[in-house]
Design a protein around this motif. Sequence first.
Motif, PDB file in Angstrom:
ATOM      1  N   PHE A  32      -4.762  13.371   2.326  1.00 45.32           N
ATOM      2  CA  PHE A  32      -5.696  12.768   1.374  1.00 45.32           C
ATOM      3  C   PHE A  32      -4.952  11.806   0.451  1.00 45.32           C
ATOM      4  O   PHE A  32      -5.398  10.689   0.189  1.00 45.32           O
ATOM      5  N   ILE A  33      -3.778  12.232  -0.013  1.00 45.31           N
ATOM      6  CA  ILE A  33      -2.968  11.372  -0.888  1.00 45.31           C
ATOM      7  C   ILE A  33      -2.505  10.134  -0.119  1.00 45.31           C
ATOM      8  O   ILE A  33      -2.524   9.021  -0.648  1.00 45.31           O
ATOM      9  N   LEU A  34      -2.120  10.295   1.152  1.00 43.06           N
ATOM     10  CA  LEU A  34      -1.734   9.139   1.970  1.00 43.06           C
ATOM     11  C   LEU A  34      -2.870   8.134   2.090  1.00 43.06           C
ATOM     12  O   LEU A  34      -2.646   6.922   2.043  1.00 43.06           O
ATOM     13  N   SER A  35      -4.082   8.631   2.236  1.00 40.20           N
ATOM     14  CA  SER A  35      -5.248   7.742   2.307  1.00 40.20           C
ATOM     15  C   SER A  35      -5.408   6.953   1.014  1.00 40.20           C
ATOM     16  O   SER A  35      -5.675   5.740   1.037  1.00 40.20           O
ATOM     17  N   LEU A  36      -5.231   7.618  -0.131  1.00 38.45           N
ATOM     18  CA  LEU A  36      -5.313   6.921  -1.419  1.00 38.45           C
ATOM     19  C   LEU A  36      -4.192   5.894  -1.558  1.00 38.45           C
ATOM     20  O   LEU A  36      -4.407   4.783  -2.071  1.00 38.45           O
ATOM     21  N   LEU A  37      -2.987   6.240  -1.088  1.00 41.49           N
ATOM     22  CA  LEU A  37      -1.861   5.305  -1.123  1.00 41.49           C
ATOM     23  C   LEU A  37      -2.178   4.044  -0.322  1.00 41.49           C
ATOM     24  O   LEU A  37      -1.915   2.928  -0.773  1.00 41.49           O
ATOM     25  N   ASP A  38      -2.738   4.228   0.862  1.00 41.71           N
ATOM     26  CA  ASP A  38      -3.073   3.087   1.703  1.00 41.71           C
ATOM     27  C   ASP A  38      -4.144   2.216   1.042  1.00 41.71           C
ATOM     28  O   ASP A  38      -4.067   0.984   1.090  1.00 41.71           O
ATOM     29  N   GLN A  39      -5.118   2.836   0.407  1.00 46.31           N
ATOM     30  CA  GLN A  39      -6.177   2.078  -0.265  1.00 46.31           C
ATOM     31  C   GLN A  39      -5.622   1.240  -1.413  1.00 46.31           C
ATOM     32  O   GLN A  39      -5.975   0.061  -1.560  1.00 46.31           O
ATOM     33  N   ILE A  40      -4.756   1.824  -2.232  1.00 50.53           N
ATOM     34  CA  ILE A  40      -4.242   1.074  -3.378  1.00 50.53           C
ATOM     35  C   ILE A  40      -3.248   0.001  -2.925  1.00 50.53           C
ATOM     36  O   ILE A  40      -3.178  -1.080  -3.531  1.00 50.53           O
ATOM     37  N   ALA A  41      -2.512   0.254  -1.838  1.00 56.00           N
ATOM     38  CA  ALA A  41      -1.615  -0.780  -1.299  1.00 56.00           C
ATOM     39  C   ALA A  41      -2.438  -1.978  -0.833  1.00 56.00           C
ATOM     40  O   ALA A  41      -2.079  -3.133  -1.102  1.00 56.00           O
ATOM     41  N   PHE A  42      -3.547  -1.713  -0.148  1.00 59.13           N
ATOM     42  CA  PHE A  42      -4.435  -2.792   0.284  1.00 59.13           C
ATOM     43  C   PHE A  42      -4.973  -3.557  -0.920  1.00 59.13           C
ATOM     44  O   PHE A  42      -4.951  -4.790  -0.953  1.00 59.13           O
ATOM     45  N   ALA A  43      -5.460  -2.823  -1.922  1.00 60.02           N
ATOM     46  CA  ALA A  43      -6.041  -3.465  -3.109  1.00 60.02           C
ATOM     47  C   ALA A  43      -5.006  -4.327  -3.825  1.00 60.02           C
ATOM     48  O   ALA A  43      -5.297  -5.459  -4.227  1.00 60.02           O
ATOM     49  N   CYS A  44      -3.803  -3.821  -3.979  1.00 60.63           N
ATOM     50  CA  CYS A  44      -2.736  -4.534  -4.678  1.00 60.63           C
ATOM     51  C   CYS A  44      -2.340  -5.805  -3.927  1.00 60.63           C
ATOM     52  O   CYS A  44      -2.270  -6.895  -4.516  1.00 60.63           O
ATOM     53  N   ALA A  45      -2.074  -5.683  -2.632  1.00 61.60           N
ATOM     54  CA  ALA A  45      -1.647  -6.840  -1.836  1.00 61.60           C
ATOM     55  C   ALA A  45      -2.764  -7.879  -1.731  1.00 61.60           C
ATOM     56  O   ALA A  45      -2.503  -9.083  -1.825  1.00 61.60           O
ATOM     57  N   SER A  46      -3.987  -7.425  -1.561  1.00 59.52           N
ATOM     58  CA  SER A  46      -5.114  -8.360  -1.444  1.00 59.52           C
ATOM     59  C   SER A  46      -5.407  -9.040  -2.774  1.00 59.52           C
ATOM     60  O   SER A  46      -5.710 -10.238  -2.808  1.00 59.52           O
ATOM     61  N   LYS A  47      -5.313  -8.295  -3.858  1.00 62.69           N
ATOM     62  CA  LYS A  47      -5.501  -8.887  -5.189  1.00 62.69           C
ATOM     63  C   LYS A  47      -4.452  -9.963  -5.435  1.00 62.69           C
ATOM     64  O   LYS A  47      -4.763 -11.050  -5.909  1.00 62.69           O
TER      65      LYS A  47
END
Length: 182
Positions: A32-47
């Motif tokens: 579950f934590i890995l899923s959150l990590l992947d989501q925030i990495a996407f948000a950060c890089a895309s932002k």
Amino acid sequence: MIYKTVKSSLVTFSQLMLPSHSNFSGKIHGGFILSLLDQIAFACASKYSGKYCVTASVDQVDFLTPVEVGELLTLKASVNYVGRTSIVVGIRVESQNIQTGEIKHCNSSYFTMICKEENGEKSEAPKLILKNLDEVRRFYKSLHRIEEHRKAKEQIKDPVDYKSQEFLDFLLVNHQVKIEID
């Protein structure tokens, strides 16, 4: 050429950890934590890039302390390094006991994201403006990790004869495995 600051990439995300996020031992499930990590990495890089980004690799996800049900999990992400099409996002994870206020560092990890065009082709990432020595340190450490990965890949390419008795004996003696090949 477009340049952007690390500050333009910052993303912080907090979520209360619920019983539905737990594993069989009652701790928050690492997946579950890995899923959150992947989501925030996407948000950060895309932002930062203004583009769709995909995960290319995940480096060193160490679960330092368990996260309990009822704690507030906070993920903080920023761009640490930018290559031609790649972006390394550093993520720090902390959990907070909302009753006592105690904060624990749970995890630090690094995601390499690739910028994409709408047609799926790789796209150039904006270059990075480093504004303080902490940002310079993070950039350098990312460079160092990239170089270490390259060296490790080169070493793995060395041919090994997996069928040789010498190699099998090495595994038996040094790694206490049992080999039962049919």
